[in-house]
Design a protein around this motif. Structure first.
Motif, PDB file in Angstrom:
ATOM      1  N   ALA A   1     -47.295 -84.924 -19.543  1.00 18.90           N
ATOM      2  CA  ALA A   1     -48.631 -85.472 -19.866  1.00 18.90           C
ATOM      3  C   ALA A   1     -49.114 -86.341 -18.375  1.00 18.90           C
ATOM      4  O   ALA A   1     -50.332 -86.247 -18.239  1.00 18.90           O
ATOM      5  CB  ALA A   1     -48.685 -86.445 -20.922  1.00 18.90           C
ATOM      6  N   GLU A   2     -48.157 -86.931 -17.580  1.00 20.58           N
ATOM      7  CA  GLU A   2     -48.710 -87.526 -16.641  1.00 20.58           C
ATOM      8  C   GLU A   2     -49.274 -86.544 -15.517  1.00 20.58           C
ATOM      9  O   GLU A   2     -50.305 -86.852 -14.871  1.00 20.58           O
ATOM     10  CB  GLU A   2     -47.671 -88.228 -15.958  1.00 20.58           C
ATOM     11  CG  GLU A   2     -47.192 -89.408 -17.036  1.00 20.58           C
ATOM     12  CD  GLU A   2     -46.062 -90.310 -16.497  1.00 20.58           C
ATOM     13  OE1 GLU A   2     -45.389 -89.668 -15.356  1.00 20.58           O
ATOM     14  OE2 GLU A   2     -45.704 -91.239 -16.888  1.00 20.58           O
ATOM     15  N   ALA A   3     -48.512 -85.640 -15.521  1.00 18.16           N
ATOM     16  CA  ALA A   3     -49.009 -84.340 -14.594  1.00 18.16           C
ATOM     17  C   ALA A   3     -50.394 -83.965 -14.798  1.00 18.16           C
ATOM     18  O   ALA A   3     -51.152 -83.728 -14.008  1.00 18.16           O
ATOM     19  CB  ALA A   3     -47.994 -83.168 -14.514  1.00 18.16           C
ATOM     20  N   ALA A   4     -50.694 -83.487 -16.073  1.00 19.85           N
ATOM     21  CA  ALA A   4     -51.740 -83.246 -16.688  1.00 19.85           C
ATOM     22  C   ALA A   4     -53.026 -84.222 -16.278  1.00 19.85           C
ATOM     23  O   ALA A   4     -54.140 -83.947 -16.027  1.00 19.85           O
ATOM     24  CB  ALA A   4     -51.882 -82.938 -17.852  1.00 19.85           C
ATOM     25  N   LEU A   5     -52.669 -85.598 -16.638  1.00 23.55           N
ATOM     26  CA  LEU A   5     -53.624 -86.752 -16.294  1.00 23.55           C
ATOM     27  C   LEU A   5     -53.878 -86.681 -14.786  1.00 23.55           C
ATOM     28  O   LEU A   5     -54.904 -86.680 -14.484  1.00 23.55           O
ATOM     29  CB  LEU A   5     -53.012 -87.990 -16.733  1.00 23.55           C
ATOM     30  CG  LEU A   5     -53.079 -88.108 -18.138  1.00 23.55           C
ATOM     31  CD1 LEU A   5     -52.296 -89.443 -18.563  1.00 23.55           C
ATOM     32  CD2 LEU A   5     -54.407 -87.894 -18.906  1.00 23.55           C
ATOM     33  N   ARG A   6     -52.878 -86.457 -13.941  1.00 20.97           N
ATOM     34  CA  ARG A   6     -53.119 -86.577 -12.427  1.00 20.97           C
ATOM     35  C   ARG A   6     -53.949 -85.265 -12.047  1.00 20.97           C
ATOM     36  O   ARG A   6     -54.868 -85.321 -11.239  1.00 20.97           O
ATOM     37  CB  ARG A   6     -51.809 -86.278 -11.501  1.00 20.97           C
ATOM     38  CG  ARG A   6     -51.150 -87.681 -11.974  1.00 20.97           C
ATOM     39  CD  ARG A   6     -49.972 -87.933 -10.967  1.00 20.97           C
ATOM     40  NE  ARG A   6     -49.287 -88.819 -10.866  1.00 20.97           N
ATOM     41  CZ  ARG A   6     -47.902 -88.944 -11.602  1.00 20.97           C
ATOM     42  NH1 ARG A   6     -47.632 -88.062 -12.290  1.00 20.97           N
ATOM     43  NH2 ARG A   6     -47.543 -90.339 -11.669  1.00 20.97           N
ATOM     44  N   GLU A   7     -53.879 -84.291 -12.706  1.00 19.28           N
ATOM     45  CA  GLU A   7     -54.503 -82.974 -12.380  1.00 19.28           C
ATOM     46  C   GLU A   7     -55.943 -83.103 -12.699  1.00 19.28           C
ATOM     47  O   GLU A   7     -57.114 -82.665 -12.208  1.00 19.28           O
ATOM     48  CB  GLU A   7     -54.020 -81.874 -13.007  1.00 19.28           C
ATOM     49  CG  GLU A   7     -52.882 -81.398 -12.419  1.00 19.28           C
ATOM     50  CD  GLU A   7     -52.077 -80.193 -13.136  1.00 19.28           C
ATOM     51  OE1 GLU A   7     -52.807 -79.397 -14.295  1.00 19.28           O
ATOM     52  OE2 GLU A   7     -51.027 -79.597 -12.668  1.00 19.28           O
ATOM     53  N   ALA A   8     -56.297 -83.964 -13.881  1.00 18.71           N
ATOM     54  CA  ALA A   8     -57.625 -84.301 -14.408  1.00 18.71           C
ATOM     55  C   ALA A   8     -58.177 -85.405 -13.499  1.00 18.71           C
ATOM     56  O   ALA A   8     -59.360 -85.683 -13.990  1.00 18.71           O
ATOM     57  CB  ALA A   8     -57.493 -84.754 -15.958  1.00 18.71           C
ATOM     58  N   GLY A   9     -57.751 -85.885 -12.740  1.00 28.14           N
ATOM     59  CA  GLY A   9     -58.110 -86.962 -11.811  1.00 28.14           C
ATOM     60  C   GLY A   9     -58.178 -88.416 -12.535  1.00 28.14           C
ATOM     61  O   GLY A   9     -58.675 -89.278 -11.951  1.00 28.14           O
ATOM     62  N   VAL A  10     -57.326 -88.494 -13.595  1.00 33.07           N
ATOM     63  CA  VAL A  10     -56.953 -89.974 -14.005  1.00 33.07           C
ATOM     64  C   VAL A  10     -55.891 -90.580 -13.395  1.00 33.07           C
ATOM     65  O   VAL A  10     -54.770 -89.880 -13.081  1.00 33.07           O
ATOM     66  CB  VAL A  10     -56.622 -89.569 -15.439  1.00 33.07           C
ATOM     67  CG1 VAL A  10     -56.579 -91.030 -16.174  1.00 33.07           C
ATOM     68  CG2 VAL A  10     -57.764 -88.855 -16.379  1.00 33.07           C
ATOM     69  N   ALA A  11     -56.158 -91.797 -13.087  1.00 34.75           N
ATOM     70  CA  ALA A  11     -55.173 -92.586 -12.113  1.00 34.75           C
ATOM     71  C   ALA A  11     -54.122 -93.112 -13.251  1.00 34.75           C
ATOM     72  O   ALA A  11     -54.760 -93.372 -14.380  1.00 34.75           O
ATOM     73  CB  ALA A  11     -55.924 -93.857 -11.494  1.00 34.75           C
TER      74      ALA A  11
ATOM     75  N   ALA B   1     -49.752 -96.243 -17.149  1.00 35.32           N
ATOM     76  CA  ALA B   1     -51.103 -96.754 -17.568  1.00 35.32           C
ATOM     77  C   ALA B   1     -52.140 -95.511 -17.420  1.00 35.32           C
ATOM     78  O   ALA B   1     -52.338 -95.140 -16.407  1.00 35.32           O
ATOM     79  CB  ALA B   1     -51.705 -97.902 -16.839  1.00 35.32           C
ATOM     80  N   VAL B   2     -52.890 -95.318 -18.437  1.00 38.95           N
ATOM     81  CA  VAL B   2     -54.006 -94.099 -18.549  1.00 38.95           C
ATOM     82  C   VAL B   2     -55.324 -94.741 -18.882  1.00 38.95           C
ATOM     83  O   VAL B   2     -55.567 -95.757 -19.483  1.00 38.95           O
ATOM     84  CB  VAL B   2     -53.499 -92.984 -19.634  1.00 38.95           C
ATOM     85  CG1 VAL B   2     -52.106 -92.449 -18.760  1.00 38.95           C
ATOM     86  CG2 VAL B   2     -53.324 -93.418 -20.822  1.00 38.95           C
ATOM     87  N   GLY B   3     -56.341 -93.939 -18.632  1.00 36.09           N
ATOM     88  CA  GLY B   3     -57.616 -94.236 -19.304  1.00 36.09           C
ATOM     89  C   GLY B   3     -57.776 -94.104 -20.629  1.00 36.09           C
ATOM     90  O   GLY B   3     -57.080 -93.793 -21.243  1.00 36.09           O
ATOM     91  N   ALA B   4     -59.121 -94.384 -21.015  1.00 33.64           N
ATOM     92  CA  ALA B   4     -59.388 -94.614 -22.614  1.00 33.64           C
ATOM     93  C   ALA B   4     -59.249 -93.199 -23.277  1.00 33.64           C
ATOM     94  O   ALA B   4     -58.610 -93.121 -24.233  1.00 33.64           O
ATOM     95  CB  ALA B   4     -60.871 -95.034 -22.799  1.00 33.64           C
ATOM     96  N   SER B   5     -59.798 -92.046 -22.690  1.00 31.75           N
ATOM     97  CA  SER B   5     -59.637 -90.708 -23.196  1.00 31.75           C
ATOM     98  C   SER B   5     -58.473 -90.138 -23.165  1.00 31.75           C
ATOM     99  O   SER B   5     -57.813 -89.651 -24.101  1.00 31.75           O
ATOM    100  CB  SER B   5     -60.781 -89.788 -22.756  1.00 31.75           C
ATOM    101  OG  SER B   5     -60.642 -89.544 -21.244  1.00 31.75           O
TER     102      SER B   5
END
Length: 329
Positions: A236-246, A279-283
């Protein structure tokens, strides 16, 4: 001690009944011979010019002498005085011979002649001789010499001693058999105790093995679950990083997790390190909450994993449930 068994129909010369029968027969023979001899001696007393009316005393004198001599001979034989016994038997034999001669002489004075007279005289001499023979039978049956008594007592003592030895031998055999039986029983009890201890040890070993397998299986399942959650979180973290989410550093959880007991170290199984919450963004956080909820984690566990408050996780799940994106718990 071995002894020859006497037949059931045999005669026991030591039995009191046997001796009583012999004494009774000898006494009847003695009385009959005395009566026959007395009549002849009374007639012969007349030849001796005995006063009329006293002839019977001559018969009593001769036959009574025989009786007294016989009784004294038996008495002395019992005492073992050999010299007196011989003298008394000589006296009895002399009186018996005198009585036999007088009886034969009285028979010769009868009406018979020729050979009948000789046979009659010999026949008349038989009763005194029968008295002599009967007295010897009585001596053999009714009395015993000291040597015979000693031999009988020695034989009796030997028989008693043999019985004692036999009884002691049998008692010894019984004691040996009892000791052997007791030893065998002790061996059986010890063998039973050993078998019971062996079975108890086998049962305890089996229980310990099953407990160890259960603990190991539980530890392995827990480690596999933790590894699966950690892998999904990393993805999930890797997917978030690929999506540009800090992805920020995880906040410290306000509530401490309860201590988990240490699981036994299993061979060929490595522990997967626990990844700190991110820590992730709202969406992105809503998507992560929904994914972790789909994996079956509770609201508290999701809040700890993502570093969110429990109320925030509850609101996200409530919204997702209302829109149908997350199934109701």
């Amino acid at each position: 001690m071995t002894s020859t068994a006497r037949p059931a129909w045999g005669i026991n010369p030591e039995a009191p009944a046997y001796r009583l029968v012999v004494v009774a027969l000898v006494a009847s023979l003695f009385a009959s011979a005395f009566a026959l001899s007395a009549s002849a001696l009374v007639d012969v007393a007349g030849w001796a010019n005995v006063h009329p009316g006293l002839e019977w005393l001559m018969a009593v004198t001769v036959d009574a002498g025989i009786l007294i001599g016989t009784a004294m001979a038996l008495h002395e034989r019992q005492r073992g005085t050999v010299g007196r016994v011989r003298a008394l038997w000589v006296a009895v034999a002399s009186l018996t011979l005198i009585s036999a001669v007088l009886n034969a002489a009285h028979a010769l004075d009868g009406p018979a002649a020729g050979w009948q007279e000789i046979v009659g005289a010999a026949y008349a001499a038989i009763p005194p001789l029968l008295v002599w023979w009967a007295t010897h039978l009585l001596a053999w049956v009714a009395t015993s010499t000291p040597a015979e008594i000693a031999a009988q007592e020695a034989a009796h003592a030997a028989a008693v001693e043999a019985q004692h030895v036999e009884h002691a031998h049998r008692a010894k055999e019984r004691r040996a058999a009892d000791r052997s039986r007791a030893a065998q029983e002790r061996q059986d009890v010890a063998a039973g105790q050993i078998d019971a201890a062996r079975r108890a040890a086998q049962v305890a070993a089996e229980v310990a093995r099953l407990e160890a397998e259960t603990v190991a299986a539980r530890g392995l399942a827990r480690l596999e679950a933790e590894a699966k959650v950690a892998g999904r979180r990393t993805a999930a973290e890797a997917a978030l990083r690929e999506a540009g989410v800090a992805v920020d550093a995880p906040a410290q959880a306000t509530t401490a997790r309860p201590a988990t007991p240490a699981a036994p170290v299993l061979p060929l199984v490595a522990r997967t390190p626990v990844v700190a919450p991110v820590a992730v963004g709202a969406s992105a956080e809503e998507a992560a909450v929904a994914e972790l909820r789909a994996e079956g984690l509770s609201e508290r566990a999701i809040a700890e994993r993502l570093g969110l408050g429990k109320s925030r996780v509850h609101r996200i799940l409530a919204d997702r449930t209302a829109t149908g994106e997350v199934a109701a718990a």
